[in-house]
Design an enzyme around this catalytic site. Structure first.
Site, PDB file in Angstrom:
ATOM      1  N   HIS A 104       0.833  -1.217   0.000  1.00 31.30           N
ATOM      2  CA  HIS A 104       0.000   0.000   0.000  1.00 31.30           C
ATOM      3  C   HIS A 104       0.865   1.263   0.000  1.00 31.30           C
ATOM      4  O   HIS A 104       0.410   2.323   0.433  1.00 31.30           O
ATOM      5  CB  HIS A 104      -0.957   0.043   1.198  1.00 31.30           C
ATOM      6  CG  HIS A 104      -1.675  -1.247   1.465  1.00 31.30           C
ATOM      7  ND1 HIS A 104      -2.929  -1.523   0.963  1.00 31.30           N
ATOM      8  CD2 HIS A 104      -1.289  -2.358   2.144  1.00 31.30           C
ATOM      9  CE1 HIS A 104      -3.294  -2.741   1.352  1.00 31.30           C
ATOM     10  NE2 HIS A 104      -2.313  -3.283   2.058  1.00 31.30           N
ATOM     11  N   SER A 127      15.117  22.143 -15.566  1.00 31.15           N
ATOM     12  CA  SER A 127      13.972  23.014 -15.786  1.00 31.15           C
ATOM     13  C   SER A 127      14.468  24.337 -16.330  1.00 31.15           C
ATOM     14  O   SER A 127      15.527  24.822 -15.928  1.00 31.15           O
ATOM     15  CB  SER A 127      13.230  23.241 -14.468  1.00 31.15           C
ATOM     16  OG  SER A 127      12.447  24.420 -14.554  1.00 31.15           O
ATOM     17  N   LYS A 158      16.236  22.163 -10.360  1.00 31.40           N
ATOM     18  CA  LYS A 158      15.526  20.948 -10.757  1.00 31.40           C
ATOM     19  C   LYS A 158      16.387  19.961 -11.526  1.00 31.40           C
ATOM     20  O   LYS A 158      17.199  20.329 -12.366  1.00 31.40           O
ATOM     21  CB  LYS A 158      14.331  21.310 -11.650  1.00 31.40           C
ATOM     22  CG  LYS A 158      13.231  22.045 -10.908  1.00 31.40           C
ATOM     23  CD  LYS A 158      12.356  21.115 -10.113  1.00 31.40           C
ATOM     24  CE  LYS A 158      11.357  20.461 -11.046  1.00 31.40           C
ATOM     25  NZ  LYS A 158      10.387  19.669 -10.303  1.00 31.40           N
ATOM     26  N   GLU A 176       9.841   8.977 -16.534  1.00 30.50           N
ATOM     27  CA  GLU A 176       8.448   9.367 -16.782  1.00 30.50           C
ATOM     28  C   GLU A 176       7.990   8.917 -18.169  1.00 30.50           C
ATOM     29  O   GLU A 176       6.862   8.452 -18.356  1.00 30.50           O
ATOM     30  CB  GLU A 176       8.297  10.877 -16.653  1.00 30.50           C
ATOM     31  CG  GLU A 176       8.524  11.384 -15.243  1.00 30.50           C
ATOM     32  CD  GLU A 176       8.666  12.899 -15.224  1.00 30.50           C
ATOM     33  OE1 GLU A 176       7.636  13.573 -15.146  1.00 30.50           O
ATOM     34  OE2 GLU A 176       9.798  13.405 -15.318  1.00 30.50           O
TER      35      GLU A 176
END
Ligand code: ARG
Length: 461
Positions: free
Chosen positions: A157, A278, A284, A291
């Protein structure tokens, strides 16, 4: 003018829109090598069986090599009016060698031709997928070996459950990608039969030798039923299905890498080579490769659903609907190979933050099960009672704002009078993982044994 291949009964050529919806050359040109290979095998067989003369077959086979080098040299005149790769190649052959080119299509149809070409192409992609998976598994084995003893939290979980080892987590994916490999191997073995010689649908009255062409093309045997041979696309659906399952596995792992590389987790550092920055936020470092791998399942499963939808309800034998098979499979295959390569690179480059892993492993009462097991083993409590006693101690620790090992012995004994000092030995995360010696368990020895088994299986030792 009407089509030079089939225009005999036509007075007019196709409307421009008809040509646009009908032509497949823009994408099926990718089958050129398979098409030429199939045609050369067919021509050799036509000569061996006396259906065409040796000199015609030789001219055809030689001319096809010229076509091949034109295509590979980038100076082949692809023509949309000739619809597809099959007719583009044959028409060009005619320009090069003249009259004998017209004999190549004896005892053959584009229906068995395209089924053969496409099987050859998909078969190669099964091999490429297996290679990509093998490389990825190699990268995971490297991580597993290095981190067989590094402790991290195991989750259910996405809540801390029990400590596991880094190596064990890596090896879980090795098992998944290993099954993916065997799915491609199974699919390849099943698809390795030749449709060539099924002709349009019914076979042919010429005395062809389908075993000869099957062997020349590396197939195990000719397909047994000519109707099936030209109608079947389940070989492509199997490739897509195996690809979808593999892409799903890649997606799950990619998701974990996204989570693990976040500032909140800090379990791994992804390399600069597989991250991006970024344009506004200077701090970043984004896990873009992970992804994108997480997302690629969308295209691959989409292609799978698309081809199932095309094929469902199609009556035997060939229908033009089936031309819609190629773009889906091409895109899915390209996508899968890229995702596998990107994942392999990311896994090779990533660095586990071992201290963070261990700190996280020790938090969240991760050794509560070890405590309950101790109560069963040392004090003879029924597991249900041990579970209850441990639960009370977790509640006590939570109220005090500490972890289980920080409770005093007196506090421990408030939950059960029999608890002794040696209970503390099972509350450490390293003891916890080392105790999980059951076959397939997370103990470092078990993980090292798994790594050895896999290296053997891959022929690396
Ligand atoms: N371009 C076609 C395809 O990909 C080749 C087969 C065409 N056969 C036919 N009878 N029209 O499916």
């Amino acid at each position: 003018p009407s089509n030079q291949m089939w225009g005999g009964r036509f007075a007019a050529g196709p409307d421009a829109i008809m040509e646009a919806i009908n032509a497949s050359i823009s994408f099926d040109k990718r089958l050129y090598a398979q098409d030429i290979r199939g045609s050369r095998a067919h021509a050799a067989m036509l000569a061996a069986t006396g259906i065409v003369t040796d000199s015609d077959a030789a001219a055809i086979r030689e001319g096809l090599l010229t076509v091949l080098s034109e295509i590979e040299g980038g100076n082949f005149p692809f023509r949309v009016a000739l619809e597809d790769i099959h007719m583009n190649v044959e028409a060009r052959l005619k320009e090069i060698i003249g009259e004998p080119a017209g004999r190549l299509h004896t005892a053959r149809s584009r229906n068995d031709q395209v089924a053969t070409d496409f099987r050859l192409w998909v078969r190669e992609q099964c091999d490429a997928a297996m290679q990509g998976l093998q490389a990825l598994i190699g990268a995971l084995l490297g991580q597993a070996e290095a981190g067989a003893g590094w402790v991290m939290p195991g989750f259910t979980h996405l809540q801390t459950a029990q400590p596991v080892t880094w190596g064990h987590h890596m090896m879980a994916y090795v098992e998944m990608f290993g099954r993916d490999m065997s799915r491609f191997a199974d699919a390849r073995a099943r698809m390795n039969e030749s449709p060539l010689g099924a002709a349009a649908l019914a076979g042919t009255s010429f005395p062809i030798d389908r075993h000869m062409t099957a062997e020349a093309l590396g197939f195990d045997r000719p397909m047994a039923n000519s109707l099936d041979a030209v109608s079947d696309r389940d070989f492509a659906l199997e490739f897509l299905s195996a690809s979808s399952i593999c892409a799903m596995h890649l997606s799950r792992f990619a998701e974990e890498l996204v989570i693990w590389s976040s500032a909140q987790f800090r379990f791994v550092a992804l390399s600069d080579r597989f991250s991006t920055g970024s344009s506004i936020m200077p701090q970043k470092k984004n896990p873009d490769a992970a992804e994108l791998i997480r997302a690629k399942i969308g295209r691959i499963l989409g292609a799978t659903v698309a081809l199932f939808t095309v094929m469902k309800g199609l009556p035997l034998a060939y229908s033009k609907d089936m031309q819609e098979d190629k773009e889906q499979v091409f895109d899915a295959a390209d996508t899968l190979m890229l995702a596998l390569a990107a994942m392999e690179g990311m896994v090779r480059d990533m660095t586990a933050r071992v201290e963070n892993l261990e700190r996280a492993a020790a938090s969240g009462f991760s050794t509560a099960t070890d405590l309950a097991d101790w109560l069963v083993r040392e004090l003879g409590l029924p597991f249900r009672e041990a579970h209850h006693v441990t639960g009370a101690l977790v509640a006590l620790a939570e109220a005090k704002g500490c972890d289980l090992p920080e409770l005093t012995l007196a506090e421990m004994q408030s939950a059960h009078a029999g608890i002794r000092q040696d209970v503390y030995s099972v509350l450490g995360v390293h003891n916890s993982v080392a105790s999980r010696q059951s076959y397939g368990g997370t103990a470092p020895d078990q993980v090292r044994a798994q790594v050895v088994r896999w290296r053997e299986r891959l022929g690396e030792v």
